[in-house]
Design an enzyme around this catalytic site. Structure first.
Site, short mmCIF file in Angstrom:
data_model
loop_
_atom_site.label_atom_id
_atom_site.label_comp_id
_atom_site.label_asym_id
_atom_site.label_seq_id
_atom_site.Cartn_x
_atom_site.Cartn_y
_atom_site.Cartn_z
CB VAL A 21 7.85 33.86 -23.89
CG1 VAL A 21 8.88 33.05 -24.65
CG2 VAL A 21 6.88 32.94 -23.18
CB SER A 61 4.89 29.13 -28.82
OG SER A 61 5.37 27.85 -29.06
CE LYS A 62 2.97 26.87 -23.84
NZ LYS A 62 2.38 27.99 -24.57
NE ARG A 63 9.63 29.11 -18.50
CZ ARG A 63 10.56 29.74 -17.82
NH1 ARG A 63 11.83 29.51 -18.04
NH2 ARG A 63 10.23 30.61 -16.90
#
Ligand code: GLU
Length: 500
Positions: free
Chosen positions: A279, A271-273
């Site tokens: 992303v 969901s993030k990095r």
């Protein structure tokens, strides 16, 4: 829960504009749009911008731009008054450009519903301060209970609440959550059940003009006649909350399909990095990925067709994609696979299509004037391109004389003196050849007699180095063809002076 019986398919992508359009969002959008297209349905974009602090216009614009770039455009816009004052929905097919639905344009609607719930005593003002809530949480946890709101303000009489509000007290609006099982059938995950007793009364608005996400979603999905909510698994815990709100408002909810999480190769959430990996779709665009490749790659993040074939255009996917085949387990994001698709779609482009994609972002500005040469270079290196961003470094040798050590000009056991003799020979041959003959096959025919006398390797190796500056490059005649006469002779002269 009784699911909505509706024949017309209407789906939505409902981003909060609090960040750039990311890979997971693109996958959600794609699955919604494919589902809509399969059922001759409508795909809506709804900007959920009720969080004033975190929502930004810049993100909204970027989300729309990235969706368009991927070819994932929405079909319908908000009601607009016509000449007679009647309101009509705008549809892409028959109108010009129009905006998406935006929740901040719809605050009156949410306010009406909040007032209704308050007057029916299904919702109430809660005056508990942050400190009081924290104390409640701690004492409940200490007793081994799950920390939920204890319902203190449920019993505040309406007139007392009104007086406290009039006196300037701050309050939020909570909905009464019944202690019942909240079950629904997810189209991907099957039966899902939550326990209302573990939820506590939910905050649905910070004030009459500040509805929160779960509340606005329920009202909008109803108002926009959404038939199916297809969204990421991270929203599954919101579904029972939306069920409680829908029940109180006497609304029948759409059907739900929660898509599997996207995972990094170490199976952590993407969901993030992932380390240095972004992303944001715009970063993939900037790195020279093609929309076709991203779409093809995204559809396989959680869905798999029946056969082994994995290469599909959007139109083919409309025929193939099916929601029941979407998996429950997380889908691993494999960048090598994306690169493979990208190289595949790059190869499928014609040279002039690639030229349009490369200019101006992926070339050196100094090269822009010479499309003829760029086309030749594209033809030579397109087989090796995985991303458009690699073009610049692969193409550079055609535009600037590369530096290389003199030793590179000498093939195997040959000598500098022999190489010098060969270059002098080639220079004489090419100097005599008219510019129009600078085409691969003609060049080859012109130099071949020399190869027969001196040996292929002894001629072609140094020639390749002299024109490209490197030993790993396309064949020398292709390079010379792209360079043209003047530049080729210049590079041969550089080689000759190195060897002298
Ligand atoms: N606004 C929510 C988000 O950005 C959308 C949730 C939904 O699709 O219901 O994640």
């Amino acid at each position: 829960m009784v699911a909505k019986k509706q024949t017309e398919v209407r789906v939505r992508y409902a981003p909060s504009p609090t960040g750039y359009f990311h890979i997971g969002a693109a996958r959600t959008t794609l699955f919604n749009l494919l589902f809509a297209r399969q059922h001759q349905g409508t795909f809506i974009l709804r900007i959920e911008d009720t969080d004033k602090e975190r929502s930004k216009k810049e993100y909204e614009a970027e989300i729309i731009a990235s969706m368009r770039w991927l070819g994932l455009d929405y079909d319908e816009g908000p009601l607009l008054p016509d000449q007679n004052g009647a309101t009509t929905l705008l549809a892409k097919a028959d109108k010009g450009d129009f905006g998406p639905y935006r929740q901040t344009d719809r605050l009156d609607l949410y306010e009406t519903h909040l007032k209704k719930l308050l007057s029916e005593k299904k919702a109430y003002y809660c005056f508990c301060s942050q400190e009081e809530l924290e104390a409640q949480r701690q004492s409940m946890t200490a007793q081994g209970m799950s920390a939920i709101y204890n319902g203190t303000c449920r019993s505040v009489p309406t007139n007392e609440a009104a007086a406290r509000l009039a006196g300037g007290a701050t309050a939020v609006i909570r909905i009464k959550v019944p202690s019942v099982k909240l079950a629904f059938k997810d189209l991907i995950r099957g039966d899902v059940e939550f326990d209302g007793a573990l939820m506590g009364d939910l905050v649905i608005a910070k004030s009459l003009r500040e509805p929160l996400y779960n509340f606005a979603v329920v009202i909008d999905d109803e108002a926009m006649k959404i038939s199916h909510v297809i969204r990421g698994e991270e929203h599954i815990a919101n579904t029972p909350k939306q069920m409680v709100i829908a029940e109180a408002l006497n609304i029948t909810l759409p059907l739900f399909a929660h898509l599997p999480l996207i995972l990094n190769t170490d199976r952590s959430k993407m969901s993030k990095r992932d380390g240095e990996r972004s992303v944001a779709v715009r970063d993939y665009r900037g790195a020279g990925y093609l929309p076709e490749a991203i779409i093809n790659f995204l559809v396989l993040l959680g869905w798999h067709p029946e056969g082994d074939e994995e290469v599909f255009t959007f139109e083919q996917l409309v025929g193939k994609f099916d929601l029941p085949r979407v998996q429950k387990a997380g889908a691993v994001f494999n960048i090598e696979k994306l690169d493979w698709f990208n190289a595949y779609y790059i190869k499928k482009k014609s040279d002039s299509e690639l030229l349009d994609l490369l200019v101006p972002d992926f070339i050196d500005p100094a090269w822009a004037g010479d499309s003829g040469k760029l086309l030749k270079v594209i033809a030579l290196i397109k087989e090796r391109l995985k991303k458009l961003s690699e073009f610049k470094s692969l193409a550079a040798l055609f535009f600037t004389v590369p530096g290389y050590p003199k030793e590179l000009l000498v093939w195997k056991k040959s000598t500098a003196a022999a190489a010098l003799e060969i270059f002098t020979g080639i220079h004489t041959i090419l100097e005599a050849l008219p510019e129009v003959e600078f085409q691969k096959s003609r060049l080859e025919a012109a130099v071949m007699p020399l190869c027969e006398v001196k040996g292929r390797g002894d001629v072609l190796w140094p020639l390749r180095v002299a024109v490209s500056g490197s030993q790993a490059s396309p064949g020398p005649f292709e390079i010379i063809d792209a360079l043209g006469k003047t530049e080729t002779l210049r590079r041969l002269e550089v080689a000759i002076s190195k060897l002298k």
